[in-house]
Design a protein around this motif. Structure first.
Motif, PDB file in Angstrom:
ATOM      1  N   ASP A   4       4.609 111.453  27.839  1.00 18.16           N
ATOM      2  CA  ASP A   4       5.363 111.687  26.600  1.00 18.16           C
ATOM      3  C   ASP A   4       5.575 113.172  26.355  1.00 18.16           C
ATOM      4  OD1 ASP A   4       5.513 108.983  26.128  1.00 18.16           O
ATOM      5  OD2 ASP A   4       3.725 108.932  24.866  1.00 18.16           O
ATOM      6  N   ASN A   7       8.159 114.562  28.710  1.00 20.54           N
ATOM      7  CA  ASN A   7       9.468 114.077  28.286  1.00 20.54           C
ATOM      8  C   ASN A   7      10.018 114.887  27.120  1.00 20.54           C
ATOM      9  OD1 ASN A   7      10.876 112.097  29.680  1.00 20.54           O
ATOM     10  ND2 ASN A   7       9.556 110.463  28.963  1.00 20.54           N
ATOM     11  N   ILE A   8       9.179 115.131  26.126  1.00 20.67           N
ATOM     12  CA  ILE A   8       9.618 115.855  24.930  1.00 20.67           C
ATOM     13  C   ILE A   8       9.964 117.302  25.274  1.00 20.67           C
ATOM     14  CG2 ILE A   8       8.869 116.749  22.693  1.00 20.67           C
ATOM     15  CD1 ILE A   8       7.232 114.177  22.340  1.00 20.67           C
ATOM     16  N   THR A  11      13.192 117.341  27.391  1.00 20.90           N
ATOM     17  CA  THR A  11      14.359 116.933  26.604  1.00 20.90           C
ATOM     18  C   THR A  11      14.800 118.044  25.665  1.00 20.90           C
ATOM     19  OG1 THR A  11      13.738 114.584  26.699  1.00 20.90           O
ATOM     20  CG2 THR A  11      15.228 115.265  24.925  1.00 20.90           C
ATOM     21  N   MET A  12      13.857 118.640  24.949  1.00 20.05           N
ATOM     22  CA  MET A  12      14.203 119.720  24.024  1.00 20.05           C
ATOM     23  C   MET A  12      14.780 120.922  24.770  1.00 20.05           C
ATOM     24  SD  MET A  12      11.096 119.719  21.226  1.00 20.05           S
ATOM     25  CE  MET A  12      11.872 121.063  20.323  1.00 20.05           C
ATOM     26  N   GLN A  61      14.698 105.011  24.767  1.00 24.59           N
ATOM     27  CA  GLN A  61      13.983 106.233  24.406  1.00 24.59           C
ATOM     28  C   GLN A  61      14.540 106.787  23.091  1.00 24.59           C
ATOM     29  OE1 GLN A  61      12.850 108.573  28.259  1.00 24.59           O
ATOM     30  NE2 GLN A  61      14.967 107.949  28.558  1.00 24.59           N
ATOM     31  N   LEU A  64      13.298 110.231  21.950  1.00 28.42           N
ATOM     32  CA  LEU A  64      13.826 111.380  22.673  1.00 28.42           C
ATOM     33  C   LEU A  64      15.270 111.672  22.284  1.00 28.42           C
ATOM     34  CD1 LEU A  64      12.366 110.820  26.258  1.00 28.42           C
ATOM     35  CD2 LEU A  64      11.516 112.321  24.443  1.00 28.42           C
ATOM     36  N   VAL A  67      15.030 113.445  19.033  1.00 32.87           N
ATOM     37  CA  VAL A  67      14.557 114.821  19.240  1.00 32.87           C
ATOM     38  C   VAL A  67      15.705 115.698  19.726  1.00 32.87           C
ATOM     39  CG1 VAL A  67      13.111 116.281  20.710  1.00 32.87           C
ATOM     40  CG2 VAL A  67      12.143 114.241  19.626  1.00 32.87           C
TER      41      VAL A  67
END
Length: 212
Positions: A4, A7-8, A11-12, A61, A64, A67
């Motif tokens: 997680d 992923n965060i 993604t950001m 997701q 995500l 986000v």
């Protein structure tokens, strides 16, 4: 938890990278969202297609996507000169974070699925670079992965580190990501590059002229 967090972070970082490119090209709000989303999620889609994994997993997701949406919205409304004052540096920096995070995450994905080392490397490289390739193509730019400047090799090394079990804990993954980001920034600042055929031809012509 490790999955997680990677992923965060990825993604950001890639959402910001895509949004910065869109702002540089003077795209509207829709263009910012489009480039941000394809940069953040394009690599995962390409990885799943080539490894024969369900693409539908990408759409499950919601967190995500939220986000990424919030990140790009905030970036869009930041005063323009704050965002682009050091546009090349910031663009490269966030792209490096996305590259490192998703390369590690993609490799970890393949390891957890029981794929061999070749697939681990492919998963790491495609996840780390795929979104950026789509971003650059939509922005009518030469993809970074095709530049002489070292780019994809850092994703390869990160994937190999995961595949060989050199990183297994959260802190080791973080250290690996930091190392990839630092190496990527060094390759930009010091213009590290891989040899090309044209480099050899130029050197050969230079030696011939010196011998005449």
């Amino acid at each position: 938890m490790t999955w997680d967090i990677l992923n965060i972070i990825g993604t950001m970082a890639f959402a910001i990278s895509g949004a910065i490119v869109a702002l540089e090209e003077e795209f509207d709000l829709f263009g910012v969202y489009l480039l941000g989303f394809v940069t953040a999620f394009g690599g995962g889609i390409i990885r799943n297609v080539l490894l024969g994994l369900p693409i539908s997993d990408i759409w499950n997701q919601d967190v995500l996507f939220t986000v990424a949406f919030i990140t790009m919205t905030l970036l869009f409304f930041i005063p323009f000169h704050w965002v682009l004052g050091f546009k090349k540096l910031w663009g490269v920096f966030f792209d490096a974070i996305g590259l490192a995070s998703f390369a590690v995450q993609g490799a970890l994905f393949a390891v957890m699925a029981g794929y061999p080392m070749s697939a681990v490397i492919v998963a790491g490289v495609l996840t780390g670079t795929g979104g950026g390739v789509i971003r650059d193509m939509l922005a009518d730019r030469k993809p970074l992965v095709l530049h002489q400047e070292i780019y994809a090799i850092w994703a390869v090394l990160g994937a190999m580190a995961v595949g060989f079990g050199l990183a297994t804990t959260m802190w080791q993954f973080i250290l690996l990501i930091v190392a990839i980001v630092i190496l990527r920034m060094f390759s930009v600042v010091y213009q590290w590059s891989l040899p090309s055929r044209f480099d050899w031809l130029r050197q050969l012509k230079k030696f011939k002229r010196q011998g005449e």
